[in-house]
Design an enzyme around this catalytic site. Sequence first.
Site, PDB file in Angstrom:
ATOM      1  N   ASP A 221       0.872  -1.169   0.000  1.00  0.00           N
ATOM      2  CA  ASP A 221       0.000   0.000   0.000  1.00  0.00           C
ATOM      3  C   ASP A 221       0.915   1.228   0.000  1.00  0.00           C
ATOM      4  OD1 ASP A 221      -2.213   1.666   0.217  1.00  0.00           O
ATOM      5  OD2 ASP A 221      -2.797   1.010   2.224  1.00  0.00           O
ATOM      6  N   ARG A 289     -14.677  -4.840  -4.985  1.00  0.00           N
ATOM      7  CA  ARG A 289     -15.207  -4.022  -3.879  1.00  0.00           C
ATOM      8  C   ARG A 289     -16.723  -3.915  -4.011  1.00  0.00           C
ATOM      9  NH1 ARG A 289     -12.210  -0.096  -1.296  1.00  0.00           N
ATOM     10  NH2 ARG A 289     -14.129   0.188  -0.099  1.00  0.00           N
TER      11      ARG A 289
HETATM   12  N1   CP Z   1      -9.124   1.334  -1.857  1.00  0.00           N
HETATM   13  C1   CP Z   1      -9.948   2.355  -1.545  1.00  0.00           C
HETATM   14  O1   CP Z   1     -10.607   2.339  -0.492  1.00  0.00           O
HETATM   15  O2   CP Z   1      -9.972   3.343  -2.461  1.00  0.00           O
HETATM   16  P1   CP Z   1     -10.609   4.786  -2.298  1.00  0.00           P
HETATM   17  O3   CP Z   1      -9.768   5.542  -1.299  1.00  0.00           O
HETATM   18  O4   CP Z   1     -10.551   5.381  -3.665  1.00  0.00           O
HETATM   19  O5   CP Z   1     -12.022   4.655  -1.795  1.00  0.00           O
HETATM   20  N1  NVA Z   2      -3.869   2.953   3.671  1.00  0.00           N
HETATM   21  C1  NVA Z   2      -4.500   3.853   2.733  1.00  0.00           C
HETATM   22  C2  NVA Z   2      -5.617   3.135   2.056  1.00  0.00           C
HETATM   23  C3  NVA Z   2      -6.387   3.970   1.070  1.00  0.00           C
HETATM   24  C4  NVA Z   2      -7.534   3.234   0.469  1.00  0.00           C
HETATM   25  C5  NVA Z   2      -4.996   5.075   3.455  1.00  0.00           C
HETATM   26  O1  NVA Z   2      -5.536   4.938   4.564  1.00  0.00           O
HETATM   27  O2  NVA Z   2      -4.828   6.178   2.931  1.00  0.00           O
END
Ligand code: CP
Ligand code: NVA
Length: 308
Positions: A221, A289
């Site tokens: 991530d 999702r």
């Molecule tokens: N992965 C995810 O939650 O993406 P967004 O931040 O675009 O909602």
């Molecule tokens: N770890 C990231 C995930 C985004 C979908 C955040 O919290 O920004």
Amino acid sequence: MAMPRHFLQFNDCSRTEIEYLFARTRWIKDRLRQGQSHHPLQGKTLAMIFEKSSTRTRVSFEAGMGQLGGNVICLSKNDMQLSRGETVEDTARVLSRMVDVVMIRTFAQTMVETFAAHSRVPIINGLTNEYHPCQVLADIYTFIEHRGPIAGKTVVWIGDPNNVFYTFLQAATLLNFKMHLSSPPGYPVDDARVTAAERAHLETFADPYDAAHGAALVTTDVWTSMGFEAENDQRRRDFQQWQVNTALMARAASDAVFMHCLPAHRGEEVTDDVIDGPQSLAWDEAENRMHAQKALLEFLLVGEVKTP
Ligand code: CP
Ligand code: NVA
């Protein structure tokens, strides 16, 4: 009044319920692909509150709720009286008399817990600093869709032990797979957040290449999650070696898959050739999702439905 079910953390559901959701996701996804309508939530309304940016979460919930026959109200905190001092408790009391389910994306997990404690309707965590359960529901569904059962497999997390990582750790414990973690010095897992059962499913490695050894799923991530932007420059220096590239993928199992919850910072935590390469499931993961959250919405509002 019966207490509503909430989905604030991954382990708010039992293993059996998660397995039900995976089976239901498959059916819901197939039905959509066959062009057949499925409207169990006709007349129901989902409210969404965003305190952080979103692309996937907003669109997947909004499109999914519409496909289920329901309505959506999308709110940003800045447009609400929440931003002018109305309490979370009062907001929960009011919204839950008007809508049937609420999804919240916010900072502290305690906010969604407080909201849930004062709500008459189910609350869904759409990401907090601590957890992102809808993401991991879709991620594991995606793994199973492509590779079969995840029990007994190894998932490696490269980089920041963040909200998505801690959710994966809950899932590993519930569904009996193993987590490998490699994070830079200064970014260790927070022992206070790891239960004894979770600890038994977690192995940490100083070297990301060692962590990747034999993994069935390689995931990562962004180096800086939302809410931590002040640390961005420092993190960019500290995380340089924690990148998923082809050399790292080569250490994983020969049929390993790559996933990323997105948005990705290409060239930082992942290279273009990995995220765009043949092992990447990132786009199926994003699509799923929507399918997984449709199964979740139906489960929270209607209960378990016999899947034909
Ligand atoms: N992965 C995810 O939650 O993406 P967004 O931040 O675009 O909602
Ligand atoms: N770890 C990231 C995930 C985004 C979908 C955040 O919290 O920004």
